[in-house]
Scaffold this motif. Structure first.
Motif, PDB file in Angstrom:
ATOM      1  N   ALA A 105       1.071   4.651   1.105  1.00 32.68           N
ATOM      2  CA  ALA A 105       0.032   5.424   1.700  1.00 32.68           C
ATOM      3  C   ALA A 105       0.410   6.862   1.618  1.00 32.68           C
ATOM      4  CB  ALA A 105       0.251   4.951   3.255  1.00 32.68           C
ATOM      5  N   HIS A 131      -6.533  -2.285  11.670  1.00 34.58           N
ATOM      6  CA  HIS A 131      -5.352  -1.565  11.979  1.00 34.58           C
ATOM      7  C   HIS A 131      -4.740  -1.185  10.608  1.00 34.58           C
ATOM      8  CE1 HIS A 131      -3.290  -5.565  10.874  1.00 34.58           C
ATOM      9  NE2 HIS A 131      -2.325  -4.666  10.581  1.00 34.58           N
ATOM     10  N   GLN A 132      -5.117  -1.544   9.462  1.00 35.93           N
ATOM     11  CA  GLN A 132      -4.582  -1.060   8.192  1.00 35.93           C
ATOM     12  C   GLN A 132      -5.596   0.176   7.468  1.00 35.93           C
ATOM     13  OE1 GLN A 132      -5.210  -5.143   6.538  1.00 35.93           O
ATOM     14  NE2 GLN A 132      -3.040  -5.327   6.527  1.00 35.93           N
ATOM     15  N   PHE A 133      -6.541   0.719   8.419  1.00 35.96           N
ATOM     16  CA  PHE A 133      -7.396   1.675   7.895  1.00 35.96           C
ATOM     17  C   PHE A 133      -6.645   3.022   8.684  1.00 35.96           C
ATOM     18  CE2 PHE A 133      -9.827  -1.875   6.889  1.00 35.96           C
ATOM     19  CZ  PHE A 133     -10.104  -1.731   5.383  1.00 35.96           C
ATOM     20  N   SER A 134      -7.230   3.976   8.142  1.00 37.98           N
ATOM     21  CA  SER A 134      -6.923   5.225   8.967  1.00 37.98           C
ATOM     22  C   SER A 134      -8.229   5.478  10.007  1.00 37.98           C
ATOM     23  CB  SER A 134      -6.901   6.429   7.752  1.00 37.98           C
ATOM     24  OG  SER A 134      -8.417   6.770   7.221  1.00 37.98           O
ATOM     25  N   ALA A 185     -14.457  12.064  12.711  1.00 40.24           N
ATOM     26  CA  ALA A 185     -13.249  11.870  11.973  1.00 40.24           C
ATOM     27  C   ALA A 185     -13.406  11.841  10.748  1.00 40.24           C
ATOM     28  CB  ALA A 185     -12.859  10.390  12.823  1.00 40.24           C
ATOM     29  N   VAL A 232       0.805  -1.097   0.020  1.00 37.17           N
ATOM     30  CA  VAL A 232       0.161  -0.179   0.005  1.00 37.17           C
ATOM     31  C   VAL A 232       0.805   1.245   0.016  1.00 37.17           C
ATOM     32  CG1 VAL A 232      -1.697   1.192   1.295  1.00 37.17           C
ATOM     33  CG2 VAL A 232      -1.806  -1.131   1.269  1.00 37.17           C
ATOM     34  N   GLY A 272     -10.662   7.753   9.912  1.00 39.49           N
ATOM     35  CA  GLY A 272     -12.064   8.050   9.473  1.00 39.49           C
ATOM     36  C   GLY A 272     -12.529   6.821   8.959  1.00 39.49           C
ATOM     37  N   GLN A 273     -11.420   6.042   8.223  1.00 42.16           N
ATOM     38  CA  GLN A 273     -12.217   4.724   7.633  1.00 42.16           C
ATOM     39  C   GLN A 273     -12.588   3.806   8.572  1.00 42.16           C
ATOM     40  OE1 GLN A 273      -8.337   3.910   5.752  1.00 42.16           O
ATOM     41  NE2 GLN A 273      -8.893   4.526   3.808  1.00 42.16           N
ATOM     42  N   GLU A 282      -5.922  15.813  14.318  1.00 38.24           N
ATOM     43  CA  GLU A 282      -7.183  16.066  14.721  1.00 38.24           C
ATOM     44  C   GLU A 282      -7.290  16.340  16.218  1.00 38.24           C
ATOM     45  OE1 GLU A 282      -9.873  13.744  12.740  1.00 38.24           O
ATOM     46  OE2 GLU A 282      -8.552  13.523  10.967  1.00 38.24           O
ATOM     47  N   HIS A 314     -10.330  17.923   9.804  1.00 36.30           N
ATOM     48  CA  HIS A 314     -11.343  17.969   8.743  1.00 36.30           C
ATOM     49  C   HIS A 314     -12.077  19.115   8.872  1.00 36.30           C
ATOM     50  CE1 HIS A 314     -10.277  14.020   7.569  1.00 36.30           C
ATOM     51  NE2 HIS A 314     -10.364  13.386   8.967  1.00 36.30           N
ATOM     52  N   GLN A 369      -4.574  11.125  17.011  1.00 35.81           N
ATOM     53  CA  GLN A 369      -6.068  11.201  16.795  1.00 35.81           C
ATOM     54  C   GLN A 369      -6.794  10.509  17.738  1.00 35.81           C
ATOM     55  OE1 GLN A 369      -6.205   9.356  12.746  1.00 35.81           O
ATOM     56  NE2 GLN A 369      -7.968  10.462  12.401  1.00 35.81           N
ATOM     57  N   SER A 373     -10.260  11.363   4.549  1.00 33.07           N
ATOM     58  CA  SER A 373      -9.664  10.348   5.272  1.00 33.07           C
ATOM     59  C   SER A 373      -8.950   9.243   4.673  1.00 33.07           C
ATOM     60  CB  SER A 373     -10.773   9.986   6.276  1.00 33.07           C
ATOM     61  OG  SER A 373     -10.791   8.579   6.259  1.00 33.07           O
ATOM     62  N   GLY A 374      -7.781   8.789   5.074  1.00 30.84           N
ATOM     63  CA  GLY A 374      -7.148   7.757   4.452  1.00 30.84           C
ATOM     64  C   GLY A 374      -6.256   8.386   3.447  1.00 30.84           C
ATOM     65  N   SER A 375      -5.951   9.623   3.432  1.00 30.84           N
ATOM     66  CA  SER A 375      -5.004  10.071   2.497  1.00 30.84           C
ATOM     67  C   SER A 375      -3.443  10.139   2.654  1.00 30.84           C
ATOM     68  CB  SER A 375      -5.472  11.406   1.882  1.00 30.84           C
ATOM     69  OG  SER A 375      -5.433  12.363   3.060  1.00 30.84           O
ATOM     70  N   GLY A 376      -3.459   9.648   3.699  1.00 27.50           N
ATOM     71  CA  GLY A 376      -1.873   9.619   4.353  1.00 27.50           C
ATOM     72  C   GLY A 376      -1.494  10.874   5.265  1.00 27.50           C
TER      73      GLY A 376
HETATM   74  N1  LIG Z   1      -0.222  -0.664   9.002  1.00 29.26           N
HETATM   75  C1  LIG Z   1      -0.661  -0.369   7.658  1.00 29.26           C
HETATM   76  N2  LIG Z   1      -1.034  -1.538   6.746  1.00 29.26           N
HETATM   77  C2  LIG Z   1      -1.328  -1.217   5.810  1.00 29.26           C
HETATM   78  N3  LIG Z   1      -1.949   0.054   5.417  1.00 29.26           N
HETATM   79  C3  LIG Z   1      -2.016   1.092   6.310  1.00 29.26           C
HETATM   80  C4  LIG Z   1      -1.316   0.924   7.499  1.00 29.26           C
HETATM   81  N4  LIG Z   1      -1.416   2.005   7.960  1.00 29.26           N
HETATM   82  C5  LIG Z   1      -2.009   3.019   7.194  1.00 29.26           C
HETATM   83  N5  LIG Z   1      -2.531   2.465   6.102  1.00 29.26           N
HETATM   84  C6  LIG Z   1      -3.017   3.049   4.994  1.00 29.26           C
HETATM   85  O1  LIG Z   1      -2.391   4.156   4.819  1.00 29.26           O
HETATM   86  C7  LIG Z   1      -3.360   5.228   4.085  1.00 29.26           C
HETATM   87  C8  LIG Z   1      -3.065   6.367   5.064  1.00 29.26           C
HETATM   88  O2  LIG Z   1      -3.581   6.366   6.301  1.00 29.26           O
HETATM   89  P1  LIG Z   1      -3.521   7.446   7.500  1.00 29.26           P
HETATM   90  O3  LIG Z   1      -3.960   7.276   8.867  1.00 29.26           O
HETATM   91  O4  LIG Z   1      -2.259   8.433   7.065  1.00 29.26           O
HETATM   92  O5  LIG Z   1      -4.913   8.386   6.764  1.00 29.26           O
HETATM   93  P2  LIG Z   1      -5.264   9.737   7.331  1.00 29.26           P
HETATM   94  O6  LIG Z   1      -5.076  10.703   6.146  1.00 29.26           O
HETATM   95  O7  LIG Z   1      -4.801  10.246   8.763  1.00 29.26           O
HETATM   96  O8  LIG Z   1      -7.079   9.774   7.462  1.00 29.26           O
HETATM   97  P3  LIG Z   1      -7.769  10.012   8.560  1.00 29.26           P
HETATM   98  O9  LIG Z   1      -8.114  11.192   8.544  1.00 29.26           O
HETATM   99  O10 LIG Z   1      -9.004   9.029   8.205  1.00 29.26           O
HETATM  100  O11 LIG Z   1      -7.048   9.721   9.753  1.00 29.26           O
HETATM  101  C9  LIG Z   1      -4.772   4.511   4.520  1.00 29.26           C
HETATM  102  O12 LIG Z   1      -5.251   4.250   3.413  1.00 29.26           O
HETATM  103  C10 LIG Z   1      -4.563   3.353   5.285  1.00 29.26           C
HETATM  104  O13 LIG Z   1      -5.472   2.509   4.942  1.00 29.26           O
END
Ligand SMILES: Nc1ncnc2c1ncn2[C@@H]1O[C@H](COP(=O)(O)OP(=O)(O)OP(=O)(O)O)[C@@H](O)[C@H]1O
Ligand SMILES: Nc1ncnc2c1ncn2[C@@H]1O[C@H](COP(=O)(O)OP(=O)(O)OP(=O)(O)O)[C@@H](O)[C@H]1O
Ligand SMILES: [Mg+2]
Ligand SMILES: [Mg+2]
Lengths: 539, 478, 304, 307
Positions: free
Chosen positions: A24, A414-417, A445, A22, A419-420, A181, A214, A99, A44-47
């Motif tokens: 990120a 744990h693989q999501f941000s 979020a 991924v 917001g996700q 946040e 946000h 967060q 959300s999830g944009s890194g």
């Molecule tokens: N340990 C991990 N394994 C796989 N993918 C990951 C992991 N940690 C984060 N990601 C992916 O990296 C991307 C960026 O995540 P990040 O947490 O930076 O999002 P964010 O911009 O902070 O979003 P939010 O506002 O929802 O918190 C997401 O798509 C998430 O699925």
């Protein structure tokens, strides 16, 4: 370029997962000067969190990998620094507010201990640390500071925890504060206080702030410049005013257009019998009275928004209605049956009607289950809802509804941000096709575009399926867009209750008025004017 | 020279009660060291029963015995030794208020002591006891003040007195200045207890102890310090004659023939062990040199079995050998080897190893009803010089461990027990031969040897009695 | 809190009583002490007499009532074998066992926590592999091997330490070292497993963001969170030591309660068995109480 | 509108078995452990039929024959015992009994202990109190006494031995499980499950158990060693398995007296126990990672690098 405090160049971060790599964060660059405030906006999830974790050296490597780039702090590349030097920078020169405050606070130590540790780690002596901790926690507005220091994280409300995190991060007056946040769980008055505090410190110490949020209002209030991210890429950057008034990238445009609080207010809907009739609910934690007699009625297909200061008992009320905690007294009649006296068997049947989306998404998802398992668990528990053959299809549908994709089904939380994760939790609640959903900060979020999307979804469900909502939120514009009725709480009491328009247009109580006044406007110009007006009032 | 020594024993004495001194773990410490007896059996030579606290004795015309006591003897508590003490000691043993173990040697008789004067005692027994002087080697003398209940601090007339007893750790005997006899070279003996044989051996090697009367054969590797000695323990298989097919003499003979006793010597059983032809070891009165070890003959055994089978004896019934774990060194291996040898001859043998309490239930009467054919592997100890301590229990119809009943055996035992001198020896010899050759009562295996490790600074030769009695006065210091 | 203790004490008393009842009746099903106390050649009358003296002829129920009555007045009966008050015999031995257990467990706990935590910190690394192998061998090696080898090496060949027995401090070294090995192996593994989970938690990230050093992160932040299963297992190991380390006591001639208990069980010296169980059970109950308190102290989220 | 997550979604997740196999391949230690255990399992099944006769063939002349004397034949490479029987054959034949006792006892005790622990941690204080005091009782009941009583009353057999050993091991699992449950049940996702109406059973088995399981597995693998050695101690005292049955524990206890003269008698069975424990533990450590989504990358990464 040396005048920049922080400079991020071509940073790319990738994660290894079972399904491949991924990416990120993809080759992003930005900079931040001393005393400057940079807001990072983005879906959300944009890194956003990942890139700031990279600055803090907090990415687990592996599975994560910084595949390219440099991060210069005062010209020195943090990525190339030996571990012990790097460690000295954390906390003292760069600090971070996370967060997700509940999981980021150590559950077995008092918050006082955790704040003091930040100080003692970098050389303060014990007595000094104690007095500093007290000062800090008072400054972020946690009530009863002395007592609060001796409490454990689970004894605080979500907003209070967030303030503890803030106090901890500010402890050493860092050069750079990364705030992920920081105000999502704070009510607007406290939010205003915290933002003022940040500004004050900035003036005092020349601290630079990188704020991930946000909330366009927050951006307007505090930021100098903005960076917008989408899908791991940096899509736009500029001063706040430039970006707000003249967005270039389609995503940015969409974002700004989606800012809540501009639509029409809902009129009250339900007529006839209320589905939920809550009377005089009280709850004590030890000597502390969290709820002091809460009563309200909820009509079918209506949304009751609960706003109020952090720690006023909103989550407690939600937990009690769902029998996750027992009320000390009072009653809650759901379609005529008292929820508080139901036997476990009867409760089970009612459960599918009453669902909740928790305030803290990380903790409320079982880390060992995939998204598919998390959502379909509802149908395992209540097998009559959906035949097994249709599960996949329906999960996919739900994920799309909350703005995720079917391809996320096999992933783990744990693989999501942040917001996700929240969206997964919403999808899970919807899976049961309940008649009442209690949303505890369910959308705070989410970035505004997704937020708008989710709110639209909830609104549609409310209309089409007659689902009632208890909507706990701090974000007044969202409340304004979504709620039929509003209940304002303070210190365990309901101070005011009424339709949206009553509350927003003709508030009766001072507290309500203060809340409304503290609300932030996404337009930097309006916000600047408001601020000026406020300052005038004070002086 | 003279000086203190340390002795390491396998098992602690849980009591130091004089009337329990016939139990080996107690006797080893106090017998003749603290508590003396009127008479004493010569285990080093062949002088038979010798005087100790009695100077001489004779049989009166009515069959009772008159003992003349040694004079000028004092107990370790300072009181003088006289006839009253002797009478009290006997009465105490005979009392039913305690569980004195020496009483078992007086089963089936009543013995009373009558004081003639301060230094003369008459013992009358009913029935008349020809071996009374021998029996008195088992009666430890205590002062007349001793209560009937067990005491914890033995008082005796011996060359040593108890000076320290820390349960679980050590027992110390110190020599007495006012002992009536010759002053021994060992001035003080500290007894230590270690259950593990290799630790005992190591302790003598490192100098933490001077003497370990029993070590494992495997550790006995240093000829300068390690000695083997015939230790009066006899290993045998007790056969229960009451159950088919063991009730058939051919089957019992086959059992005897099928075991290759020689093969065990020097392998699983130490080199110096002696093949047994009687339940008592060779120096015992009446031991019969004419009885021969059954020849090892698997073929012959097989034939006998077939013969029996032809007569309708159910020789195929599985026979259980019950043995006690850790009863003697290599017990499991020996039993497994025996099992293999018996199977070779056509027997069906099952092995059963049990702990001591369970073993006891198989060994002693009453036997369980409904049991299958059983053989109990056991070890018997008789270092007393006379077969009467064994024969009744093992072979008489009423004997607790007897697996059969034979009127001729009963008669011989009764007569031998009452006889004296050569007549006695002759009757015992006859019994031994009869039981072995005619009745084929059991499968006699080995008279075992023990191994001891003696520090080179000591002068000591263990004897057959060392297991149950270790006289410190016999130990010399170089 | 006080009511918690009162409830706990009551429940413990009841179960202690149950334990005694159970042991009393069950043990009496396992054979006749008379046959064991007296030599095999003893006559039936002697055995009968022996039973009479020790009250073994009465119905078991009568015996039990008598025993229970005596126990209430603090009389645990006499040891058949040793003709001494059973409680004295047991307490004498228990003191040794207690010391042995306490010292060993203190050393084990300290060492295992450090080694297990460090192994978890770099899971899969060299130290982890190395310590895993060592601790697993420790957990599965027969203890008499170690004991005998230790004696041969350190006492016989090197002559550094006494082979066995008690007396000086030196005498404690070998038994404790040998006893140390197995619980160490087990606890290292449990610590390691539990710590791996704790070290990936979000709060560890917070600590890193604060600039906390690895040491405190491992031993302060993660460890306390990982301690629940660890102290449970420590308790289990301590309990088995309190019940007596039979082999070690036997080989090293240590007068502890383990060998006493074995001998008494094998000889059916019931009074000693009962007194020993009562004493060790009391110790174990107390220990479990401490452990339960430790749970609450370690993790404020656990409430009773 | 759907928000796409870059790249990730494109690769279909492989099947469970394939994934596990890949992860096993990635950890060479675990792979060896698994192979060793499979061998043990096969030997346990075919051992008695294959070498049963060789294992009881006595030869007093070849007693305590030393190992590695290759001219005696391959069966004797580990040496011979006190009756001249080949140790190699005996170890293989003993595998069956050993595994039956050890696996049986560990499985029985861990299952019962875990279930009771879950119940104690999750139900009313009263039930909790009853179960915990029961655990106290078992814990303070010396295992040897249980052994003597059960084996005396029921007779000594593999099954009864299994029973005895499992009774004594119940409390560890029970207490460990309960302690963990007390903490886990306060976690938010458990509450979320309650909100969905999940039954106690479901919460316990689906949500709580998986979190406790790794610790329990570690314990169980270590208990394998414990059980085998305890069985050895019982044999030595005459209340455990007795000849002519063989187990590794029994072989150890029989070899005990020869430790200083013929070390190989107890060394090989001891080694077998150590290797088995180690393999089980390596495998359980691997499993802990393989089943934990947050940790799994460790193996997946390696798999990638290696393969
Ligand atoms: N340990 C991990 N394994 C796989 N993918 C990951 C992991 N940690 C984060 N990601 C992916 O990296 C991307 C960026 O995540 P990040 O947490 O930076 O999002 P964010 O911009 O902070 O979003 P939010 O506002 O929802 O918190 C997401 O798509 C998430 O699925
Ligand atoms: N387990 C507990 N023990 C003690 N006090 C508690 C506990 N849980 C909550 N409280 C207290 O109860 C009060 C109400 O908490 P609650 O979580 O309901 O607040 P909230 O209105 O949801 O606030 P926020 O908006 O910050 O989430 C807070 O002051 C909190 O400190
Ligand atoms: Mg984020
Ligand atoms: Mg809340």
């Amino acid at each position: 370029m040396a005048e920049h405090l922080l400079e991020v160049r071509n940073l790319s971060v990738e994660f290894h997962t079972a399904m491949g790599v991924v990416k990120a964060v993809r080759s992003i660059s930005y900079h931040l000067g001393r005393g400057e405030t940079l807001a990072i906006l983005g879906e959300s999830g944009s890194g956003k969190s990942v890139s700031s974790s990279a600055i803090m050296n907090l990415i687990d490597m592996p599975p994560g990998r910084i595949s390219s780039g440099e991060i210069l702090l005062n010209g020195a590349d943090l990525l190339k620094m030996p571990a012990h030097e790097r460690r000295k920078i954390n906390g003292s020169r760069i600090a971070m507010i996370f967060q997700d405050p509940l999981s980021h606070l150590n559950p077995v130590y008092t918050v006082g201990w955790q704040i003091r540790e930040a100080l003692t780690t970098h050389g303060a002596d014990a007595a000094k640390a104690q007095s500093e901790a007290l000062r800090l926690i008072a400054r972020v507005g946690v009530p009863h500071p002395e007592r609060a220091l001796d409490k454990y994280p689970h004894e605080f409300s979500g907003g209070q925890r967030q303030r503890v995190m803030i106090a901890m991060a500010l402890a050493l007056r860092p050069d750079l504060l990364i705030a992920d946040e920081p105000t999502t769980a704070l009510d607007v008055t406290v939010q205003a206080e915290v933002l003022a505090l940040l500004k004050e410190l900035q003036e005092e110490t020349g601290m630079a702030v990188m704020i991930i949020t946000h909330d366009l209002g927050v951006v307007a209030e505090i930021a100098d410049r903005v960076v917008v991210m989408e899908k791991g890429e940096l899509v736009e950057t500029g001063t706040v005013r430039e970006v707000y008034h003249n967005p270039q990238h389609p995503y940015t445009k969409r974002l700004i257009a989606a800012a809540p609080g501009k639509g029409e207010m809902h009129a009250p809907q339900g007529f006839g019998e209320p589905v939920l009739r809550v009377r005089d609910v009280r709850k004590h934690y030890g000597a502390f009275e969290a709820l002091k007699g809460v009563s309200f009625d909820l009509m079918p297909g209506e949304t009751m928004a609960v706003v109020g200061e952090s720690g006023s008992g909103k989550s407690t009320l939600a937990r009690i209605l769902l029998r996750l905690d027992e009320a000390d007294s009072g009653s809650a009649l759901w379609k005529g049956r008292d929820l508080f006296t139901l036997s476990p068997g009867e409760l089970y049947k009612l459960r599918r009607d009453l669902q909740m989306v928790f305030q803290d998404p990380t903790q409320s998802l079982n880390p060992r289950m995939t998204v598919f398992q998390l959502i379909s668990e509802a149908w395992i528990i209540h097998p009559d809802i959906l035949p097994k053959a249709k599960w996949r299809e329906r999960v996919a549908e739900l994920l799309v509804q909350v703005g995720l994709g079917p391809e996320h089904m096999g992933r783990y939380p744990h693989q999501f941000s942040g917001g996700q994760r929240q969206r997964i939790a919403i999808a899970r609640a919807l899976a049961l096709e309940p008649q009442l959903i209690i949303c505890d900060e369910a959308v705070s979020a989410l970035d505004v575009s997704v937020q708008a999307q989710v709110i639209a979804l909830l609104d549609r469900l409310r209309r089409e399926m007659g689902i009632a909502f208890i909507f706990i939120a701090h974000d007044l514009p969202v409340v304004r867009d979504f709620a039929n009725h509003v209940m304002v709480m303070q210190q365990g009491n309901v101070v005011e209750m009424g339709t949206v328009s009553e509350i927003f247009d003709t508030p009766r109580e001072d507290y309500t008025r203060a809340l409304l006044a503290a609300g932030l406007d996404p337009d930097p110009d309006i916000q600047a004017a408001n601020r000026a007006a406020r300052l005038r009032q004070v002086s | 020279g003279s000086g203190p020594i340390k002795i390491v024993l396998p098992e602690e004495a849980d009591l130091l009660e004089p009337c329990m001194a016939t139990r080996s773990n107690i006797g080893r410490i106090i017998m003749q060291n603290v508590s003396e007896t009127l008479t004493e059996l010569d285990v080093r030579g062949d002088k038979g029963v010798m005087p100790r606290l009695a100077e001489k004795w004779e049989q009166n015309s009515d069959g009772s015995w008159r003992f003349h006591l040694r004079q000028g003897v004092t107990f370790s508590d300072g009181t003088a030794f006289d006839a009253k003490d002797v009478k009290h000691s006997l009465d105490r043993i005979m009392s039913d208020k305690n569980a004195c173990e020496s009483r078992r040697y007086f089963g089936g008789m009543t013995v009373t002591a009558n004081i003639v004067d301060d230094h003369t005692v008459d013992f009358s027994a009913d029935p008349v006891q020809p071996i009374l002087p021998l029996l008195l080697t088992l009666v430890t003398i205590v002062p007349e003040e001793t209560p009937l209940e067990f005491v914890r601090e033995p008082v005796g007339t011996g060359p040593y007195k108890l000076t320290d007893w820390t349960p679980g750790q050590q027992i110390v005997l110190t020599s007495r200045d006012d002992y009536w006899g010759e002053k021994p070279e060992v001035t003080e003996a500290t007894y230590l207890f270690r259950a593990d044989p290799s630790v005992r051996a190591a302790m003598v090697q490192t100098g933490e102890a001077d003497l370990s009367p029993s070590i494992s054969q495997l550790d006995a590797t240093n000829p300068a310090t390690d000695f083997s000695y015939l230790d009066s323990e006899t290993v045998y298989l007790r056969i229960d004659h009451n159950i088919e097919p063991l009730n058939d003499i051919r089957v019992r003979r086959a059992l005897n023939m099928a075991i290759d006793r020689e093969a065990f010597l020097g392998t699983l059983v130490p080199e110096g062990a002696v093949l047994a032809t009687a339940i008592v070891p060779p120096p015992t009165l009446g031991w019969n040199p004419n009885v021969k070890v059954p020849a090892f003959d698997t073929e012959g055994a097989r034939k006998l079995l077939e013969e029996a089978k032809a007569d309708g004896v159910k020789v195929d019934t599985p026979i259980t050998i019950v043995a006690r774990s850790a009863n003697f060194p290599n017990v499991t291996e020996i039993m497994e080897a025996i099992q293999a040898q018996l199977q070779e001859a056509g027997f069906t043998i099952e092995l059963k190893f049990v702990e001591v309490a369970e073993h006891e239930q198989y060994y002693s009467k009453p036997f369980k009803d409904g049991r299958g054919p059983q053989i109990v592997a056991a070890m018997h100890d008789n270092s007393k010089g006379d077969p009467s301590f064994s024969m009744f229990f093992k072979y008489a119809s009423e004997g607790t461990q007897s697996g059969f009943s034979d009127p001729k055996v009963d008669d011989l035992i009764t007569r031998a027990s009452a006889a004296v001198g050569d007549e006695r020896a002759k009757l015992w010899s006859e019994l031994i031969a009869y039981v072995h050759d005619e009745v084929v009562a059991d499968v006699l295996l080995f008279h075992m040897v023990g191994f001891s490790r003696v520090s080179e600074r000591l002068e000591f030769k263990p004897t057959m009695a060392t297991n149950s009695m270790l006289q410190l006065s016999e130990i010399g210091i170089k | 809190m006080l009511s918690f203790f009162r409830k706990r004490a009551l429940a413990s008393l009841i179960s202690l009583f149950g334990l005694i009842v159970m042991v009393f009746f069950l043990s009496r099903l396992t054979g006749d002490p008379a046959a064991l106390f007296l030599p095999v050649e003893a006559s039936a009358e002697m055995k009968a007499q022996f039973r009479e003296i020790h009250g073994l002829n009465d119905p078991v129920m009568t015996q039990f009532i008598r025993y229970a009555g005596d126990v209430v007045t603090g009389d645990f009966g006499e040891s058949l074998r040793k003709a001494r008050p059973a409680l004295d015999v047991v307490l004498e031995a228990f003191v040794w066992t207690l010391w042995l257990a306490v010292i060993t467990m203190a050393l084990v706990t300290g060492a295992a926590i450090v080694v297990g935590s460090l192994a978890a910190f770099r899971a899969g690394g060299f130290f982890d592999r190395f310590s895993s192998i060592i601790s697993l061998i420790g957990a599965s090696v027969p203890d008499f091997w170690l004991a005998i080898v230790a004696i041969v090496v350190f006492s016989v060949n090197l002559a550094w330490l006494p082979t066995s027995g008690t007396g000086s401090l030196l005498h404690w070294i070998l038994p404790i070292s040998v006893l140390f090995v197995r619980p160490f192996g087990i606890i290292v593994q449990v610590v390691r497993g539990s710590m791996i989970g704790a070290l990936t938690s979000a709060y560890v990230k917070t600590a890193r963001a604060k600039g906390v050093k690895s040491g405190p992160i491992i031993f302060v932040h993660a460890l306390r969170n990982a301690m629940l299963p660890v102290i449970t297992v420590i308790g289990d190991q301590a309990a088995s030591l309190l019940n007596g380390a039979v082999i070690i006591e036997t080989i090293f001639g240590f007068p502890g309660v383990g060998k006493l208990m074995i001998d008494s069980i094998l000889q059916r010296d019931f009074n000693v068995v009962l007194a020993a169980i009562l004493v060790t059970a009391l110790a174990i109950f107390l220990m479990n109480l401490l452990i339960d308190l430790a749970y609450v102290l370690l993790d404020p989220r656990i409430r009773h | 509108m759907t928000l796409q997550i870059p790249d990730a979604a494109l690769i279909e997740e492989p099947r469970f078995i394939v994934r596990m196999a890949r992860m096993l391949w990635a950890d060479k230690f675990a792979l060896c452990a698994a192979l060793f255990l499979v061998t043990i399992l096969i030997l346990a099944i075919i051992g008695p039929a294959w070498l049963g006769d060789a294992a009881i063939k006595q030869n007093l002349r070849g007693r305590n024959a030393a190992p590695f004397e290759w001219d005696r034949g391959w069966l004797w490479w580990m040496g011979a015992d006190a009756l001249g029987r080949p140790l190699f054959a005996r170890i293989i034949v003993a595998t069956q009994n050993t595994m039956m006792v050890a696996a049986g006892a560990v499985i029985i005790s861990s299952v019962i202990g875990t279930v009771l622990g879950l119940v104690a941690g999750f139900s009313s204080p009263r039930v909790n109190q009853v179960i915990m005091r029961l655990a106290d009782v078992i814990m303070s009941f010396p295992s040897l006494l249980i052994a003597v009583i059960v084996l005396y009353i029921l007779g000594s057999s593999i099954l009864n031995l299994m029973l005895v050993l499992s009774i004594t091991r119940i409390p560890v699992y029970l207490r460990t499980t309960r302690a963990e449950v007390l903490e886990i049940r306060e976690r938010m996702f458990v509450q979320a499950a309650r909100v969905m109406g999940a039954s106690g059973k479901r919460i316990v088995f689906r949500h709580i158990l998986p979190v406790v399981l790794p610790t329990l597995t570690t314990l169980a693998t270590l208990d394998f060693a414990y059980v085998m050695l305890a069985e050895s101690a019982l044999s030595f005292l005459g209340i455990g398995i007795q000849p002519p049955e063989i187990t590794w524990g029994l072989m150890i206890s029989q070899g005990r007296q020869y430790l200083t003269n013929a070390w190989w008698l107890s060394f090989w069975p001891g080694l077998a126990i150590i290797l088995t424990t180690m393999s089980l533990n390596l495998l359980s450590n691997w499993l802990r990672i393989a089943l934990d989504p947050v940790q799994r990358w460790r193996l997946e990464m390696k798999g990638r690098n290696n393969g």
